[in-house]
Design a protein around this motif. Structure first.
Motif, PDB file in Angstrom:
ATOM      1  N   GLU A  74      18.234  90.815 -23.518  1.00 16.49           N
ATOM      2  CA  GLU A  74      19.222  89.771 -23.222  1.00 16.49           C
ATOM      3  C   GLU A  74      18.820  88.975 -21.986  1.00 16.49           C
ATOM      4  O   GLU A  74      18.912  87.747 -21.957  1.00 16.49           O
ATOM      5  CB  GLU A  74      20.611  90.387 -23.012  1.00 16.49           C
ATOM      6  CG  GLU A  74      21.672  89.396 -22.613  1.00 16.49           C
ATOM      7  CD  GLU A  74      21.910  88.304 -23.635  1.00 16.49           C
ATOM      8  OE1 GLU A  74      22.380  87.221 -23.223  1.00 16.49           O
ATOM      9  OE2 GLU A  74      21.647  88.497 -24.834  1.00 16.49           O
ATOM     10  N   ILE A  75      18.331  89.652 -20.972  1.00 15.61           N
ATOM     11  CA  ILE A  75      17.909  88.981 -19.739  1.00 15.61           C
ATOM     12  C   ILE A  75      16.725  88.057 -20.005  1.00 15.61           C
ATOM     13  O   ILE A  75      16.713  86.896 -19.574  1.00 15.61           O
ATOM     14  CB  ILE A  75      17.576  90.014 -18.648  1.00 15.61           C
ATOM     15  CG1 ILE A  75      18.859  90.727 -18.211  1.00 15.61           C
ATOM     16  CG2 ILE A  75      16.877  89.361 -17.460  1.00 15.61           C
ATOM     17  CD1 ILE A  75      18.625  91.969 -17.386  1.00 15.61           C
ATOM     18  N   VAL A  76      15.724  88.546 -20.732  1.00 15.48           N
ATOM     19  CA  VAL A  76      14.541  87.743 -21.038  1.00 15.48           C
ATOM     20  C   VAL A  76      14.907  86.561 -21.923  1.00 15.48           C
ATOM     21  O   VAL A  76      14.471  85.436 -21.685  1.00 15.48           O
ATOM     22  CB  VAL A  76      13.440  88.612 -21.684  1.00 15.48           C
ATOM     23  CG1 VAL A  76      12.300  87.761 -22.204  1.00 15.48           C
ATOM     24  CG2 VAL A  76      12.937  89.644 -20.679  1.00 15.48           C
ATOM     25  N   ARG A  77      15.743  86.798 -22.936  1.00 10.86           N
ATOM     26  CA  ARG A  77      16.179  85.717 -23.827  1.00 10.86           C
ATOM     27  C   ARG A  77      16.887  84.631 -23.028  1.00 10.86           C
ATOM     28  O   ARG A  77      16.586  83.452 -23.161  1.00 10.86           O
ATOM     29  CB  ARG A  77      17.118  86.262 -24.912  1.00 10.86           C
ATOM     30  CG  ARG A  77      17.593  85.194 -25.899  1.00 10.86           C
ATOM     31  CD  ARG A  77      18.828  85.620 -26.683  1.00 10.86           C
ATOM     32  NE  ARG A  77      19.969  85.905 -25.842  1.00 10.86           N
ATOM     33  CZ  ARG A  77      20.739  84.982 -25.233  1.00 10.86           C
ATOM     34  NH1 ARG A  77      20.460  83.709 -25.363  1.00 10.86           N
ATOM     35  NH2 ARG A  77      21.765  85.325 -24.483  1.00 10.86           N
ATOM     36  N   PHE A  78      17.814  85.020 -22.172  1.00 12.71           N
ATOM     37  CA  PHE A  78      18.561  84.065 -21.377  1.00 12.71           C
ATOM     38  C   PHE A  78      17.634  83.269 -20.462  1.00 12.71           C
ATOM     39  O   PHE A  78      17.738  82.053 -20.353  1.00 12.71           O
ATOM     40  CB  PHE A  78      19.635  84.782 -20.548  1.00 12.71           C
ATOM     41  CG  PHE A  78      20.443  83.851 -19.698  1.00 12.71           C
ATOM     42  CD1 PHE A  78      21.484  83.126 -20.250  1.00 12.71           C
ATOM     43  CD2 PHE A  78      20.163  83.694 -18.352  1.00 12.71           C
ATOM     44  CE1 PHE A  78      22.232  82.255 -19.471  1.00 12.71           C
ATOM     45  CE2 PHE A  78      20.900  82.825 -17.568  1.00 12.71           C
ATOM     46  CZ  PHE A  78      21.931  82.110 -18.127  1.00 12.71           C
ATOM     47  N   PHE A  80      14.420  82.513 -20.805  1.00 13.08           N
ATOM     48  CA  PHE A  80      13.614  81.520 -21.512  1.00 13.08           C
ATOM     49  C   PHE A  80      14.458  80.412 -22.131  1.00 13.08           C
ATOM     50  O   PHE A  80      14.029  79.259 -22.175  1.00 13.08           O
ATOM     51  CB  PHE A  80      12.701  82.178 -22.546  1.00 13.08           C
ATOM     52  CG  PHE A  80      11.521  82.839 -21.902  1.00 13.08           C
ATOM     53  CD1 PHE A  80      10.514  82.082 -21.331  1.00 13.08           C
ATOM     54  CD2 PHE A  80      11.431  84.214 -21.840  1.00 13.08           C
ATOM     55  CE1 PHE A  80       9.429  82.678 -20.714  1.00 13.08           C
ATOM     56  CE2 PHE A  80      10.350  84.825 -21.220  1.00 13.08           C
ATOM     57  CZ  PHE A  80       9.344  84.058 -20.656  1.00 13.08           C
ATOM     58  N   GLU A  81      15.655  80.735 -22.589  1.00 17.12           N
ATOM     59  CA  GLU A  81      16.528  79.683 -23.106  1.00 17.12           C
ATOM     60  C   GLU A  81      16.896  78.701 -21.996  1.00 17.12           C
ATOM     61  O   GLU A  81      16.886  77.489 -22.204  1.00 17.12           O
ATOM     62  CB  GLU A  81      17.789  80.280 -23.728  1.00 17.12           C
ATOM     63  CG  GLU A  81      17.561  80.877 -25.086  1.00 17.12           C
ATOM     64  CD  GLU A  81      18.817  81.461 -25.699  1.00 17.12           C
ATOM     65  OE1 GLU A  81      19.903  81.401 -25.064  1.00 17.12           O
ATOM     66  OE2 GLU A  81      18.724  81.988 -26.817  1.00 17.12           O
ATOM     67  N   GLU A  82      17.222  79.214 -20.824  1.00 15.82           N
ATOM     68  CA  GLU A  82      17.557  78.348 -19.696  1.00 15.82           C
ATOM     69  C   GLU A  82      16.341  77.555 -19.235  1.00 15.82           C
ATOM     70  O   GLU A  82      16.446  76.376 -18.924  1.00 15.82           O
ATOM     71  CB  GLU A  82      18.123  79.174 -18.529  1.00 15.82           C
ATOM     72  CG  GLU A  82      19.503  79.705 -18.789  1.00 15.82           C
ATOM     73  CD  GLU A  82      20.522  78.600 -19.013  1.00 15.82           C
ATOM     74  OE1 GLU A  82      20.623  77.693 -18.159  1.00 15.82           O
ATOM     75  OE2 GLU A  82      21.219  78.640 -20.035  1.00 15.82           O
ATOM     76  N   LYS A  83      15.182  78.177 -19.200  1.00 12.73           N
ATOM     77  CA  LYS A  83      13.960  77.507 -18.776  1.00 12.73           C
ATOM     78  C   LYS A  83      13.635  76.360 -19.726  1.00 12.73           C
ATOM     79  O   LYS A  83      13.323  75.262 -19.284  1.00 12.73           O
ATOM     80  CB  LYS A  83      12.802  78.497 -18.718  1.00 12.73           C
ATOM     81  CG  LYS A  83      11.509  77.881 -18.234  1.00 12.73           C
ATOM     82  CD  LYS A  83      10.524  78.940 -17.851  1.00 12.73           C
ATOM     83  CE  LYS A  83       9.196  78.420 -17.425  1.00 12.73           C
ATOM     84  NZ  LYS A  83       9.188  77.311 -16.502  1.00 12.73           N
ATOM     85  N   HIS A  84      13.726  76.610 -21.023  1.00 10.11           N
ATOM     86  CA  HIS A  84      13.425  75.561 -21.994  1.00 10.11           C
ATOM     87  C   HIS A  84      14.494  74.473 -21.990  1.00 10.11           C
ATOM     88  O   HIS A  84      14.179  73.307 -22.209  1.00 10.11           O
ATOM     89  CB  HIS A  84      13.238  76.150 -23.393  1.00 10.11           C
ATOM     90  CG  HIS A  84      11.960  76.912 -23.521  1.00 10.11           C
ATOM     91  ND1 HIS A  84      10.731  76.303 -23.472  1.00 10.11           N
ATOM     92  CD2 HIS A  84      11.714  78.230 -23.659  1.00 10.11           C
ATOM     93  CE1 HIS A  84       9.777  77.214 -23.586  1.00 10.11           C
ATOM     94  NE2 HIS A  84      10.352  78.396 -23.696  1.00 10.11           N
ATOM     95  N   LYS A  85      15.732  74.845 -21.732  1.00 12.38           N
ATOM     96  CA  LYS A  85      16.798  73.853 -21.642  1.00 12.38           C
ATOM     97  C   LYS A  85      16.520  72.927 -20.454  1.00 12.38           C
ATOM     98  O   LYS A  85      16.656  71.720 -20.565  1.00 12.38           O
ATOM     99  CB  LYS A  85      18.158  74.535 -21.478  1.00 12.38           C
ATOM    100  CG  LYS A  85      19.296  73.562 -21.492  1.00 12.38           C
ATOM    101  CD  LYS A  85      20.695  74.144 -21.407  1.00 12.38           C
ATOM    102  CE  LYS A  85      20.841  75.588 -21.180  1.00 12.38           C
ATOM    103  NZ  LYS A  85      22.207  76.045 -20.983  1.00 12.38           N
ATOM    104  N   ASN A  86      16.106  73.497 -19.334  1.00  9.77           N
ATOM    105  CA  ASN A  86      15.781  72.695 -18.158  1.00  9.77           C
ATOM    106  C   ASN A  86      14.527  71.862 -18.381  1.00  9.77           C
ATOM    107  O   ASN A  86      14.428  70.735 -17.903  1.00  9.77           O
ATOM    108  CB  ASN A  86      15.614  73.585 -16.922  1.00  9.77           C
ATOM    109  CG  ASN A  86      16.926  74.200 -16.484  1.00  9.77           C
ATOM    110  OD1 ASN A  86      17.993  73.687 -16.777  1.00  9.77           O
ATOM    111  ND2 ASN A  86      16.857  75.325 -15.817  1.00  9.77           N
ATOM    112  N   ASP A  87      13.549  72.400 -19.097  1.00  9.04           N
ATOM    113  CA  ASP A  87      12.330  71.645 -19.409  1.00  9.04           C
ATOM    114  C   ASP A  87      12.660  70.437 -20.282  1.00  9.04           C
ATOM    115  O   ASP A  87      12.125  69.353 -20.088  1.00  9.04           O
ATOM    116  CB  ASP A  87      11.308  72.517 -20.133  1.00  9.04           C
ATOM    117  CG  ASP A  87      10.684  73.566 -19.227  1.00  9.04           C
ATOM    118  OD1 ASP A  87      10.839  73.456 -17.987  1.00  9.04           O
ATOM    119  OD2 ASP A  87      10.056  74.500 -19.753  1.00  9.04           O
TER     120      ASP A  87
END
Length: 92
Positions: A74-78, A80-87
């Motif tokens: 869950e931590i890793v998924r969150f 990368f989802e946040e990182k890609h959202k910011n990208d």
């Protein structure tokens, strides 16, 4: 399954708590007690020692209901989802 008294037994968990909800509740309980939630959760994840988590609001019992791999996932998924959202938003 039927027990000795001919009563039906439900072998499924009555309530499945998701890793996201558990992490959120654990974080809040640690914060309320004045701990550094990130460091305490990291300590738990590295050692699987539940004493890193406070008993306050049943946080320790709650974290023990979820597999450590599920919490890490869950931590890793969150992350990368946040990182890609910011990208995606920085490209505009």
């Amino acid at each position: 399954m039927i027990n000795q008294n001919n009563e039906n037994i439900n072998l499924e968990k009555e309530h499945t708590v998701g890793a996201e909800q558990v992490l959120s509740e654990i974080y809040d309980a640690l914060k309320e007690k004045g701990y550094n939630p990130v460091m305490q959760i990291v300590g738990y994840l590295l050692t699987e020692d539940p004493t890193y988590i406070t008993n306050y609001n049943h946080a320790r019992a709650l974290i023990c209901k979820v597999d450590r791999d599920e919490l890490l996932g869950e931590i890793v998924r969150f992350y990368f989802e946040e990182k890609h959202k910011n990208d995606d938003t920085s490209e505009d």
